[in-house]
Write an enzyme that holds these catalytic residues in place. Structure first.
Site, PDB file in Angstrom:
ATOM      1  N   HIS A  28       1.157   4.342   6.781  1.00 44.21           N
ATOM      2  CA  HIS A  28       0.584   5.193   5.732  1.00 44.21           C
ATOM      3  C   HIS A  28       1.015   6.644   5.918  1.00 44.21           C
ATOM      4  CE1 HIS A  28      -2.900   2.337   4.370  1.00 44.21           C
ATOM      5  NE2 HIS A  28      -1.704   1.945   3.962  1.00 44.21           N
ATOM      6  N   SER A  77       0.800  -1.225   0.000  1.00 45.54           N
ATOM      7  CA  SER A  77       0.000   0.000   0.000  1.00 45.54           C
ATOM      8  C   SER A  77       0.833   1.275   0.000  1.00 45.54           C
ATOM      9  CB  SER A  77      -0.957   0.015   1.192  1.00 45.54           C
ATOM     10  OG  SER A  77      -0.237   0.121   2.405  1.00 45.54           O
ATOM     11  N   ASP A 130      -7.959   6.315   4.467  1.00 44.13           N
ATOM     12  CA  ASP A 130      -8.001   5.174   5.398  1.00 44.13           C
ATOM     13  C   ASP A 130      -9.223   5.123   6.305  1.00 44.13           C
ATOM     14  OD1 ASP A 130      -5.604   4.280   4.425  1.00 44.13           O
ATOM     15  OD2 ASP A 130      -4.406   5.129   6.044  1.00 44.13           O
TER      16      ASP A 130
END
Length: 167
Positions: free
Chosen positions: A95, A55, A121
């Site tokens: 992230h 990701s 998210d």
């Protein structure tokens, strides 16, 4: 395999056995002291993590080993890569901070997104949670070693690989 280990232990005299036991204890306690020392120096409950998904590509790839810090006095910034834990999930997520939401009373909340993901998210957060706070952050990425963590991934995903390394 286990039987041969027991046979080796039986052949040792008491002094050899105690020496082996003490050596093993020293190795384990040294590893724990190093880990705890890293926790104190970095301010993070987990100073080293492995990237488990794609990701964050192209910034980080699956298997990259990240070094984290989590100094509470440092403000969170847009574009910064954070590792956070969400209630109900055991595995931390790596992230990038996408947006900041600052209130007049000084509280800061933020929204994250994986570089390789098409949406933010919010779907990963706990039910009803729209923003993260500093309490959710495990650490902030400060450096990395590419692909070093692949051994960990292989051991978790392929138990036979783990048996091969251990035996």
């Amino acid at each position: 395999m286990l039987q041969s280990w027991f046979d080796d232990v039986k052949r040792m005299n008491k002094r050899q056995f105690l020496y082996q036991l003490l050596s093993f204890g020293m190795i384990v306690s040294s590893a724990l002291m190093i880990w705890k020392g890293l926790m104190v120096v970095t301010g993070s409950e987990s100073p080293i993590v492995v990237v488990l998904s794609g990701s964050m590509e192209p910034a980080f790839h699956r298997g990259d080993l990240l070094f984290l810090t989590n100094y509470q006095e440092d403000p969170v910034r847009v574009g910064e890569i954070v590792v956070f834990k969400v209630e109900g999930r055991d595995i931390p997520i790596v992230h990038r901070v996408l947006k900041l939401h600052e209130k007049e009373n000084g509280t800061v909340k933020f929204l994250t997104k994986g570089d390789n993901n098409s949406v933010d998210d919010r779907g990963l957060y706990a039910p009803g949670q729209l923003w993260l706070t500093k309490q959710d952050v495990v650490g902030r990425a400060r450096g990395f070693l590419p692909h070093v963590g692949m051994v960990t991934i292989y051991m978790n995903e392929y138990p036979k690989f783990k048996d091969l390394l251990v035996n």
